[in-house]
Scaffold this motif. Structure first.
Motif, PDB file in Angstrom:
ATOM      1  N   LEU A   1     -75.651  18.700 -10.267  1.00  0.00           N
ATOM      2  CA  LEU A   1     -74.755  18.876  -9.127  1.00  0.00           C
ATOM      3  C   LEU A   1     -73.697  19.938  -9.401  1.00  0.00           C
ATOM      4  CD1 LEU A   1     -74.398  15.152  -8.053  1.00  0.00           C
ATOM      5  CD2 LEU A   1     -75.505  16.976  -6.755  1.00  0.00           C
ATOM      6  N   CYS A   2     -73.182  19.979 -10.619  1.00  0.00           N
ATOM      7  CA  CYS A   2     -72.215  21.024 -10.978  1.00  0.00           C
ATOM      8  C   CYS A   2     -72.860  22.398 -10.850  1.00  0.00           C
ATOM      9  CB  CYS A   2     -71.700  20.815 -12.403  1.00  0.00           C
ATOM     10  SG  CYS A   2     -70.564  19.428 -12.584  1.00  0.00           S
ATOM     11  N   MET A   3     -74.097  22.509 -11.280  1.00  0.00           N
ATOM     12  CA  MET A   3     -74.807  23.783 -11.178  1.00  0.00           C
ATOM     13  C   MET A   3     -75.011  24.184  -9.720  1.00  0.00           C
ATOM     14  SD  MET A   3     -77.514  23.374 -14.298  1.00  0.00           S
ATOM     15  CE  MET A   3     -78.189  25.028 -14.171  1.00  0.00           C
ATOM     16  N   ILE A   4     -75.308  23.217  -8.855  1.00  0.00           N
ATOM     17  CA  ILE A   4     -75.472  23.508  -7.427  1.00  0.00           C
ATOM     18  C   ILE A   4     -74.154  23.984  -6.834  1.00  0.00           C
ATOM     19  CG2 ILE A   4     -75.895  22.458  -5.157  1.00  0.00           C
ATOM     20  CD1 ILE A   4     -77.994  20.642  -6.613  1.00  0.00           C
ATOM     21  N   VAL A   5     -73.067  23.246  -7.111  1.00  0.00           N
ATOM     22  CA  VAL A   5     -71.756  23.601  -6.569  1.00  0.00           C
ATOM     23  C   VAL A   5     -71.326  24.985  -7.067  1.00  0.00           C
ATOM     24  CG1 VAL A   5     -69.301  23.000  -6.614  1.00  0.00           C
ATOM     25  CG2 VAL A   5     -71.005  21.226  -6.190  1.00  0.00           C
ATOM     26  N   ASP A   6     -71.656  25.314  -8.312  1.00  0.00           N
ATOM     27  CA  ASP A   6     -71.280  26.612  -8.876  1.00  0.00           C
ATOM     28  C   ASP A   6     -72.264  27.722  -8.542  1.00  0.00           C
ATOM     29  OD1 ASP A   6     -68.994  25.534  -9.925  1.00  0.00           O
ATOM     30  OD2 ASP A   6     -69.771  25.343 -11.961  1.00  0.00           O
ATOM     31  N   GLY A   7     -73.283  27.399  -7.733  1.00  0.00           N
ATOM     32  CA  GLY A   7     -74.237  28.414  -7.314  1.00  0.00           C
ATOM     33  C   GLY A   7     -75.217  28.841  -8.389  1.00  0.00           C
ATOM     34  N   ARG A   8     -75.379  28.032  -9.411  1.00  0.00           N
ATOM     35  CA  ARG A   8     -76.278  28.346 -10.519  1.00  0.00           C
ATOM     36  C   ARG A   8     -77.642  27.702 -10.365  1.00  0.00           C
ATOM     37  NH1 ARG A   8     -74.826  32.345 -13.499  1.00  0.00           N
ATOM     38  NH2 ARG A   8     -75.819  31.401 -15.281  1.00  0.00           N
ATOM     39  N   ARG A   9     -77.773  26.896  -9.332  1.00  0.00           N
ATOM     40  CA  ARG A   9     -79.020  26.173  -9.091  1.00  0.00           C
ATOM     41  C   ARG A   9     -79.134  25.920  -7.596  1.00  0.00           C
ATOM     42  NH1 ARG A   9     -81.550  21.399 -12.375  1.00  0.00           N
ATOM     43  NH2 ARG A   9     -82.921  20.543 -10.820  1.00  0.00           N
ATOM     44  N   GLN A  10     -80.334  25.948  -7.101  1.00  0.00           N
ATOM     45  CA  GLN A  10     -80.576  25.640  -5.694  1.00  0.00           C
ATOM     46  C   GLN A  10     -80.640  24.128  -5.518  1.00  0.00           C
ATOM     47  OE1 GLN A  10     -79.801  28.180  -3.905  1.00  0.00           O
ATOM     48  NE2 GLN A  10     -81.692  28.421  -2.767  1.00  0.00           N
ATOM     49  N   GLY A  11     -79.968  23.653  -4.493  1.00  0.00           N
ATOM     50  CA  GLY A  11     -80.048  22.237  -4.164  1.00  0.00           C
ATOM     51  C   GLY A  11     -81.168  22.005  -3.169  1.00  0.00           C
ATOM     52  N   ALA A  12     -81.454  20.755  -2.928  1.00  0.00           N
ATOM     53  CA  ALA A  12     -82.441  20.402  -1.905  1.00  0.00           C
ATOM     54  C   ALA A  12     -81.942  20.894  -0.558  1.00  0.00           C
ATOM     55  CB  ALA A  12     -82.657  18.887  -1.886  1.00  0.00           C
TER      56      ALA A  12
END
Length: 111
Positions: free
Chosen positions: A48-59
């Motif tokens: 979730l931290c990676m998603i919020v920081d734009g480092r990972r795509q969320g669902a």
């Protein structure tokens, strides 16, 4: 700041989970299983931290905010609950351990 209300709530919820497991003819989680669950929660928190920081795509449609009702806030609170329950299970008094840890960390920074 007192952790007592949080600890009391965590204890109560833990007992409710145990009672629910017994009603369903399952054994309540052991301390080891609680620690394993916490490790899984930390993994989810990392995602979730990676998603919020734009480092990972969320669902699709997954929120990427830090609002109090966001998945990130929920997971942080879930991790806090796990820490409180694990400390209780192992007889660790966080209200005295935390200030000691902070003092030790601060002492390292002032050397």
């Amino acid at each position: 700041m007192s952790l007592s209300p949080f600890i009391d709530h965590a204890r109560r919820l833990r007992r409710q989970f145990d009672e629910s497991a017994r009603r369903e003819d399952r054994a309540p989680w052991s301390r080891l299983e609680l620690a394993q669950g916490f490790a899984a929660d930390v993994g989810e928190l990392q995602k979730l931290c990676m998603i919020v920081d734009g480092r990972r795509q969320g669902a699709a449609g997954s929120p990427s905010t830090t609002a109090d009702d966001s998945p990130l806030a929920h997971e942080l609170a879930d991790c806090l609950w796990s820490v409180l329950v694990l400390a209780d299970e192992y007889g660790v008094d966080l209200t005295s351990a935390y200030p000691r840890m902070i003092a030790a960390a601060e002492a390292k920074l002032t050397r």
